[in-house]
Motif scaffolding. Structure first.
Motif, PDB file in Angstrom:
ATOM      1  N   TRP A 105       1.043  -1.174   0.040  1.00  0.00           N
ATOM      2  CA  TRP A 105      -0.002  -0.078  -0.044  1.00  0.00           C
ATOM      3  C   TRP A 105       0.943   1.283   0.014  1.00  0.00           C
ATOM      4  O   TRP A 105       0.761   2.243  -0.635  1.00  0.00           O
ATOM      5  N   ASN A 116       0.426  15.415  -1.938  1.00  0.00           N
ATOM      6  CA  ASN A 116      -0.562  15.911  -1.399  1.00  0.00           C
ATOM      7  C   ASN A 116       0.108  16.871  -0.166  1.00  0.00           C
ATOM      8  O   ASN A 116      -0.439  18.074  -0.188  1.00  0.00           O
ATOM      9  N   PHE A 120      -0.438  20.883   0.246  1.00  0.00           N
ATOM     10  CA  PHE A 120      -1.003  21.423   1.347  1.00  0.00           C
ATOM     11  C   PHE A 120       0.031  22.586   2.081  1.00  0.00           C
ATOM     12  O   PHE A 120      -0.897  23.453   2.519  1.00  0.00           O
TER      13      PHE A 120
ATOM     14  N   VAL B  20       5.938   3.866   5.445  1.00  0.00           N
ATOM     15  CA  VAL B  20       4.441   3.475   6.155  1.00  0.00           C
ATOM     16  C   VAL B  20       4.909   3.916   7.470  1.00  0.00           C
ATOM     17  O   VAL B  20       4.295   4.432   8.183  1.00  0.00           O
ATOM     18  N   ARG B  23       5.232   7.378   8.577  1.00  0.00           N
ATOM     19  CA  ARG B  23       3.924   8.134   8.360  1.00  0.00           C
ATOM     20  C   ARG B  23       2.915   7.777   9.485  1.00  0.00           C
ATOM     21  O   ARG B  23       2.361   8.599  10.076  1.00  0.00           O
ATOM     22  N   PHE B  24       2.915   6.454   9.761  1.00  0.00           N
ATOM     23  CA  PHE B  24       1.749   5.905  10.602  1.00  0.00           C
ATOM     24  C   PHE B  24       2.253   5.268  11.924  1.00  0.00           C
ATOM     25  O   PHE B  24       1.314   4.727  12.477  1.00  0.00           O
ATOM     26  N   ILE B  30      -3.471   5.995  13.313  1.00  0.00           N
ATOM     27  CA  ILE B  30      -4.141   4.820  12.772  1.00  0.00           C
ATOM     28  C   ILE B  30      -5.337   4.788  13.363  1.00  0.00           C
ATOM     29  O   ILE B  30      -6.412   4.363  13.004  1.00  0.00           O
ATOM     30  N   ARG B  64      -4.730  17.596  11.746  1.00  0.00           N
ATOM     31  CA  ARG B  64      -4.052  18.259  10.723  1.00  0.00           C
ATOM     32  C   ARG B  64      -3.039  17.568   9.702  1.00  0.00           C
ATOM     33  O   ARG B  64      -3.074  17.799   8.433  1.00  0.00           O
ATOM     34  N   GLU B  67      -4.931  15.503   7.405  1.00  0.00           N
ATOM     35  CA  GLU B  67      -5.450  16.219   6.250  1.00  0.00           C
ATOM     36  C   GLU B  67      -4.527  16.834   5.324  1.00  0.00           C
ATOM     37  O   GLU B  67      -4.658  16.445   4.126  1.00  0.00           O
ATOM     38  N   SER B  68      -3.259  17.059   5.822  1.00  0.00           N
ATOM     39  CA  SER B  68      -2.294  17.416   4.720  1.00  0.00           C
ATOM     40  C   SER B  68      -1.675  16.569   3.834  1.00  0.00           C
ATOM     41  O   SER B  68      -1.446  16.744   2.884  1.00  0.00           O
ATOM     42  N   ASP B  69      -1.993  15.190   4.282  1.00  0.00           N
ATOM     43  CA  ASP B  69      -1.479  14.094   3.515  1.00  0.00           C
ATOM     44  C   ASP B  69      -2.751  13.495   2.600  1.00  0.00           C
ATOM     45  O   ASP B  69      -2.471  12.663   1.975  1.00  0.00           O
ATOM     46  N   GLY B  70      -3.867  14.093   2.744  1.00  0.00           N
ATOM     47  CA  GLY B  70      -5.150  13.906   1.857  1.00  0.00           C
ATOM     48  C   GLY B  70      -5.692  12.430   2.231  1.00  0.00           C
ATOM     49  O   GLY B  70      -6.417  12.084   1.383  1.00  0.00           O
ATOM     50  N   LEU B  71      -5.152  12.279   3.691  1.00  0.00           N
ATOM     51  CA  LEU B  71      -6.223  10.865   4.100  1.00  0.00           C
ATOM     52  C   LEU B  71      -7.398  11.139   4.705  1.00  0.00           C
ATOM     53  O   LEU B  71      -8.231  10.355   4.908  1.00  0.00           O
ATOM     54  N   ARG B  74     -11.095  17.778   5.762  1.00  0.00           N
ATOM     55  CA  ARG B  74     -11.860  18.666   6.967  1.00  0.00           C
ATOM     56  C   ARG B  74     -12.713  19.574   6.221  1.00  0.00           C
ATOM     57  O   ARG B  74     -12.500  20.210   5.445  1.00  0.00           O
ATOM     58  N   LEU B  91      -8.495   7.887  -0.533  1.00  0.00           N
ATOM     59  CA  LEU B  91      -7.217   7.513  -0.119  1.00  0.00           C
ATOM     60  C   LEU B  91      -7.120   6.805   1.347  1.00  0.00           C
ATOM     61  O   LEU B  91      -6.702   5.832   1.335  1.00  0.00           O
ATOM     62  N   SER B  94      -8.778   3.611   1.586  1.00  0.00           N
ATOM     63  CA  SER B  94      -8.168   2.271   0.950  1.00  0.00           C
ATOM     64  C   SER B  94      -7.229   1.770   1.923  1.00  0.00           C
ATOM     65  O   SER B  94      -6.726   0.857   1.796  1.00  0.00           O
ATOM     66  N   LEU B  95      -6.758   2.478   3.017  1.00  0.00           N
ATOM     67  CA  LEU B  95      -5.777   2.068   4.058  1.00  0.00           C
ATOM     68  C   LEU B  95      -6.641   1.123   4.973  1.00  0.00           C
ATOM     69  O   LEU B  95      -5.783   0.204   5.557  1.00  0.00           O
TER      70      LEU B  95
END
Lengths: 130, 130
Positions: A105, A116, A120, B20, B23-24, B30, B64, B67-71, B74, B91, B94-95
């Motif tokens: 993924w 993105n 942003f 990944v 990011r998460f 998550i 924030r 939102e910035s990453d488009g997940l 808002r 997006l 999809s995760l």
DNA sequence: CAACTTACTAACCTTTTAGTAACAATCGTG
DNA sequence: CACGATTGTTACTAAAAGGTTAGTAAGTTG
């Protein structure tokens, strides 16, 4: 299907996502599991070299915790100089496909995410805060 | 299948697992994605209450960044008092299945892990260090 | 005999992450 | 006119995570 949400089911140690995150959310555990899943058995120094930028201490600590949880099997050979081999247990192996799905993924979508993020930041100036 | 290992392919920002994780791998992202996947649209205060033990600051920061990453999308309503609704983007959605797989693995195996850990600690005394 | 090897441990230090507390903004209500 | 409601921001602080350095064991190599 069975887990209800809406009234703080998430609190405490029972939320499975939290449990997984607590266990694998560190910097190295998942990386080492993935590496061992590709390479089978590896020595301490082989892992260190392949990862490249892990400190000796963190490799020791992470391997020990993976061993303690039964995800990795440690085999010690009392030679001089000492030799230690690490490999995944069945439990450890059972986690691998899930990690790989997540990695896949990431490969598919990380570019989008980074774009993105950049976009942003650029339009941050014109943000409607309130 | 295509990624070679053995010579530090893992270094830098290219390893998808690292991406990944970077990011998460934080404490809240998550969790919030999972929550939104169940509840659809939620207000700031609804998320805060459902999670229960997240601080206002961390909720702001995490939302924030999502939102910035488009997940997460808002939607701000310029009322008084202000209202803001958050929901997953495509997006973000999809995760979700991947997260749920991981959570399911956790539910199945976390007990074993905790037992292993306990047993390991108990026989720590008789450990053959070298 | 000095240097080198491997897989650590221990003490210490730095960086990162997250939490707390105080405040802003604006309108309606008591 | 102070207060509460909602969604934040900012500065400060505590805690966790991770890195650095030095040292150990005991045999092999030059």
């Amino acid at each position: 299907m069975s887990r209800k949400i809406g009234q703080k089911i998430w609190i405490g140690g029972t939320c499975p996502i939290r449990q997984v995150l607590d266990r694998f959310g560190d910097k190295w555990s998942i990386l080492i599991i993935e590496l061992l899943s590709h390479e089978g058995k590896l020595r301490f120094s082989e892992i260190a070299h392949t990862i490249g930028d892990i400190s000796q201490k963190m490799l020791t600590v992470t391997l020990r915790s993976l061993e303690s949880d039964g995800l990795v099997i440690r085999q010690f050979f009392p030679e001089i100089p000492p030799r230690v081999e690490y490999e995944l247990s069945e439990l450890g192996k059972s986690l691998v496909p899930h990690i790989q799905q997540l990695a896949a993924w990431g490969q598919t979508n990380m570019d989008t995410i980074l774009e993105n993020r950049k976009r942003f930041e650029e339009k941050q100036q014109s943000r409607t805060a309130y």
